[in-house]
Design an enzyme around this catalytic site. Structure first.
Site, PDB file in Angstrom:
ATOM      1  N   GLY A 187      -2.096   3.325   1.778  1.00  0.00           N
ATOM      2  CA  GLY A 187      -2.989   2.538   2.631  1.00  0.00           C
ATOM      3  C   GLY A 187      -2.357   2.476   4.007  1.00  0.00           C
ATOM      4  O   GLY A 187      -2.756   3.165   4.948  1.00  0.00           O
ATOM      5  N   ARG A 188      -1.289   1.662   4.086  1.00  0.00           N
ATOM      6  CA  ARG A 188      -0.586   1.444   5.346  1.00  0.00           C
ATOM      7  C   ARG A 188      -0.197   2.749   6.039  1.00  0.00           C
ATOM      8  O   ARG A 188      -0.386   2.903   7.239  1.00  0.00           O
ATOM      9  CB  ARG A 188       0.691   0.648   5.030  1.00  0.00           C
ATOM     10  CG  ARG A 188       1.395   0.086   6.245  1.00  0.00           C
ATOM     11  CD  ARG A 188       2.765  -0.455   5.849  1.00  0.00           C
ATOM     12  NE  ARG A 188       2.738  -1.358   4.737  1.00  0.00           N
ATOM     13  CZ  ARG A 188       2.628  -2.683   4.823  1.00  0.00           C
ATOM     14  NH1 ARG A 188       2.549  -3.254   6.000  1.00  0.00           N
ATOM     15  NH2 ARG A 188       2.609  -3.432   3.733  1.00  0.00           N
ATOM     16  N   CYS A 213      -4.722 -23.292  16.800  1.00  0.00           N
ATOM     17  CA  CYS A 213      -4.079 -24.614  16.812  1.00  0.00           C
ATOM     18  C   CYS A 213      -3.047 -24.703  15.708  1.00  0.00           C
ATOM     19  O   CYS A 213      -3.267 -25.363  14.683  1.00  0.00           O
ATOM     20  CB  CYS A 213      -5.126 -25.698  16.647  1.00  0.00           C
ATOM     21  SG  CYS A 213      -6.093 -25.835  18.127  1.00  0.00           S
ATOM     22  N   TYR A 224       4.325 -13.098   6.866  1.00  0.00           N
ATOM     23  CA  TYR A 224       5.465 -12.323   6.317  1.00  0.00           C
ATOM     24  C   TYR A 224       6.642 -12.229   7.272  1.00  0.00           C
ATOM     25  O   TYR A 224       7.549 -11.422   7.018  1.00  0.00           O
ATOM     26  CB  TYR A 224       5.055 -10.875   6.033  1.00  0.00           C
ATOM     27  CG  TYR A 224       3.781 -10.669   5.273  1.00  0.00           C
ATOM     28  CD1 TYR A 224       3.605 -11.176   3.995  1.00  0.00           C
ATOM     29  CD2 TYR A 224       2.754  -9.916   5.831  1.00  0.00           C
ATOM     30  CE1 TYR A 224       2.435 -10.943   3.301  1.00  0.00           C
ATOM     31  CE2 TYR A 224       1.582  -9.685   5.137  1.00  0.00           C
ATOM     32  CZ  TYR A 224       1.426 -10.204   3.870  1.00  0.00           C
ATOM     33  OH  TYR A 224       0.264  -9.973   3.185  1.00  0.00           O
TER      34      TYR A 224
HETATM   35  N1  LLP Z   1      -2.041   0.559  -4.550  1.00  0.00           N
HETATM   36  C1  LLP Z   1      -1.959  -0.706  -5.019  1.00  0.00           C
HETATM   37  C2  LLP Z   1      -2.204  -0.955  -6.404  1.00  0.00           C
HETATM   38  C3  LLP Z   1      -1.636  -1.753  -4.139  1.00  0.00           C
HETATM   39  O1  LLP Z   1      -1.552  -2.987  -4.620  1.00  0.00           O
HETATM   40  C4  LLP Z   1      -1.429  -1.472  -2.771  1.00  0.00           C
HETATM   41  C5  LLP Z   1      -1.118  -2.548  -1.833  1.00  0.00           C
HETATM   42  C6  LLP Z   1      -1.539  -0.147  -2.341  1.00  0.00           C
HETATM   43  C7  LLP Z   1      -1.836   0.849  -3.248  1.00  0.00           C
HETATM   44  C8  LLP Z   1      -1.343   0.260  -0.902  1.00  0.00           C
HETATM   45  O2  LLP Z   1      -0.082   0.001  -0.445  1.00  0.00           O
HETATM   46  P1  LLP Z   1       0.346   0.538   1.011  1.00  0.00           P
HETATM   47  O3  LLP Z   1       0.382   2.046   0.962  1.00  0.00           O
HETATM   48  O4  LLP Z   1      -0.679   0.070   1.958  1.00  0.00           O
HETATM   49  O5  LLP Z   1       1.662  -0.071   1.249  1.00  0.00           O
HETATM   50  N2  LLP Z   1      -0.918  -7.498   3.068  1.00  0.00           N
HETATM   51  C9  LLP Z   1       0.401  -6.912   2.938  1.00  0.00           C
HETATM   52  C10 LLP Z   1       0.388  -5.694   2.061  1.00  0.00           C
HETATM   53  C11 LLP Z   1      -0.122  -5.959   0.672  1.00  0.00           C
HETATM   54  C12 LLP Z   1      -0.174  -4.700  -0.129  1.00  0.00           C
HETATM   55  C13 LLP Z   1      -0.947  -4.914  -1.366  1.00  0.00           C
HETATM   56  N3  LLP Z   1      -1.088  -3.759  -2.182  1.00  0.00           N
HETATM   57  C14 LLP Z   1       0.917  -6.583   4.339  1.00  0.00           C
HETATM   58  O6  LLP Z   1       0.245  -6.912   5.302  1.00  0.00           O
HETATM   59  O7  LLP Z   1       1.995  -6.061   4.483  1.00  0.00           O
END
Ligand code: LLP
Length: 436
Positions: free
Chosen positions: A294-295, A363, A336
């Site tokens: 994702g990220r 606020c 975070y």
């Molecule tokens: N697959 C599963 C099952 C997940 O739970 C996640 C992320 C991903 C893939 C994707 O992970 P990535 O490649 O994006 O790291 N809100 C937090 C991140 C939460 C991630 C949740 N799960 C932040 O802003 O850092």
């Protein structure tokens, strides 16, 4: 040179920040601020990089965009154009993906508490895979499938008991986690026994996700070996051979100068080689490898633009610079302690002269975007750019203090395109029901 300038981002002849061939000052003027700007060419490059790496290694694969990082119609369409699948974690994301024209067969459904309605929708829409997370879900899904007399392709999500040393709120693969069937305590095995005995389930593989913003390849390699070990054991004892091994996402990105992640595709290379070796050593047929970045696809492609407003300088304590957004469209710093890098988009070559804390208009004292940012002299009216905000920024946005959520634009080849409209005040009250 700012090392946070990714993809097509550059400093143009006016000393302005330019992305996708578009001057960000012009974008701020045309669409207003706060604004999320996405470099589409970079998103495409990242997406292609993952697919190509697997292909070069001759490994059957599926790259599934974890759409929680940033979900809107246009992003699913870009993913589709680049031959990616997607994962969704709610009926809302599923609805958006389908509306965007994503092939249902290319959608995987995640989540630790999918509701009956969500599961029924997924089954009705014939989505490609449901990643079953817990025993309650097995019961719900079984009932739905029996009622509809359908069979559903599923993967079992397991918790491999790996601590990937990232922020505790983002860590998901360790034993003490709400996600997935725990391997060590035997829950995963029990889940296998149950679904193997049910004709409505077509179990094709297993899934794990060890966390997010992970830099070390070791954690991924550990997870790969643990998962292959599990599969080898399940073949021996249950005659189950996995067609798919899904190793989740979590590849780290660069937010600040000192972050030193590998390129996303390098993680994939290491993972694929590790699975290949582990399978070869155990004479296990190499399953198709799925990943869920994702990220690493959208974070560095996203830049937020703000207009600088008030300043409060407290001598010998801190200089606060306030912008016209804040925790409403980016809660990551507050939540975070996330770190970011900022610059003055209208004067990219000005030398850094001061340390300021960039705060928002909410606020709340915790409404901080960048703590102790090293910046040129910042003045009201400047357009401030925050880099690497493309993941979990807009997707975690709220209407706190009744601030409208910002607009999102895609830029590519000198053209900008509005892909999410700025909310209006009318939007803010659209779901309210007045007493009179
Ligand atoms: N697959 C599963 C099952 C997940 O739970 C996640 C992320 C991903 C893939 C994707 O992970 P990535 O490649 O994006 O790291 N809100 C937090 C991140 C939460 C991630 C949740 N799960 C932040 O802003 O850092």
């Amino acid at each position: 040179m700012n090392s946070l300038l990714f993809g097509t981002a550059k400093i143009n002849e006016k000393k302005h920040l330019e992305i996708g061939g578009c001057d960000t000052l012009q974008l701020a003027k045309e669409y207003g601020t706060p604004l999320y700007v996405y470099d589409v060419a970079l998103i495409r490059e990242r997406a292609q990089g993952f697919n190509e790496t697997f292909t070069d290694l001759g490994v059957k694969h599926r790259v599934t965009y974890a759409s929680k990082a940033f979900s809107c119609l246009a992003i699913y369409q870009v993913m589709k154009e680049e031959g990616l699948s997607c994962d969704v974690v709610s009926a809302g994301e599923l609805y958006t993906a389908l509306k965007a024209g994503m092939d249902p067969a290319q959608i995987a459904f995640h989540g630790n508490n999918k509701t009956y309605e969500e599961l029924a929708l997924a089954v009705d829409e014939n989505i490609g895979a449901i990643i079953v997370d817990n025993f309650y879900e097995i019961t719900l899904l079984k009932e739905i499938l029996e009622n509809k007399n359908k069979t559903q392709t599923i993967l079992l999500r397991v918790a491999p008991g790996i601590d990937a040393h990232t922020h505790e709120f983002i860590m998901t693969g360790q034993e003490d986690s709400k996600f997935g069937f725990d391997i060590n305590s035997g829950q995963a095995e029990r889940a296998l026994q149950i679904v193997q005995g049910e004709s409505h389930f077509d179990l094709v593989g297993v899934h794990c996700h060890i966390g997010s913003q992970i830099f070390s390849t070791d954690a991924f390699k550990m997870a790969s070996s643990k998962m292959v070990e599990l599969l080898v054991d399940w073949r021996k004892r249950y005659d189950f051979v996995a067609q798919i091994l899904n190793l989740g996402g979590g590849f780290g990105v660069k937010y600040i100068e000192s972050d030193d992640p590998l390129e996303g595709k390098e993680y994939v290379r290491e993972i694929a080689l590790s699975v290949k070796n582990n399978c070869a050593e155990n004479e296990y047929p190499l399953p198709e490898i799925w990943i869920e970045p994702g990220r690493s696809i959208v974070a560095e492609a996203g830049t937020s633009l703000y207009t600088v407003g008030a300043r409060k300088d407290i001598p010998t304590v801190r200089n606060y610079v306030s912008v016209d957004g804040g925790m409403g469209e980016n809660i990551r710093t507050a939540l975070y302690d996330a770190e970011y890098t900022a610059a003055i988009a209208n004067d990219m070559t000005a030398p850094n002269e001061e340390i300021v804390t960039i705060t928002g208009k909410y606020c709340e004292s915790g409404d901080v975007l960048v703590k102790n940012a090293s910046m040129p002299k910042v003045k009201p009216g400047d357009i401030l750019a925050m880099f690497s905000t493309g993941a979990y920024g807009y997707s975690m946005a709220s209407n706190y203090n009744r601030n409208p959520r910002p607009a999102v634009v895609f830029v590519e080849n000198g053209h900008s395109r509005l892909v999410v409209k700025r909310e209006t005040y009318a939007d803010l009250v659209s779901a309210d029901v007045p007493l009179y």
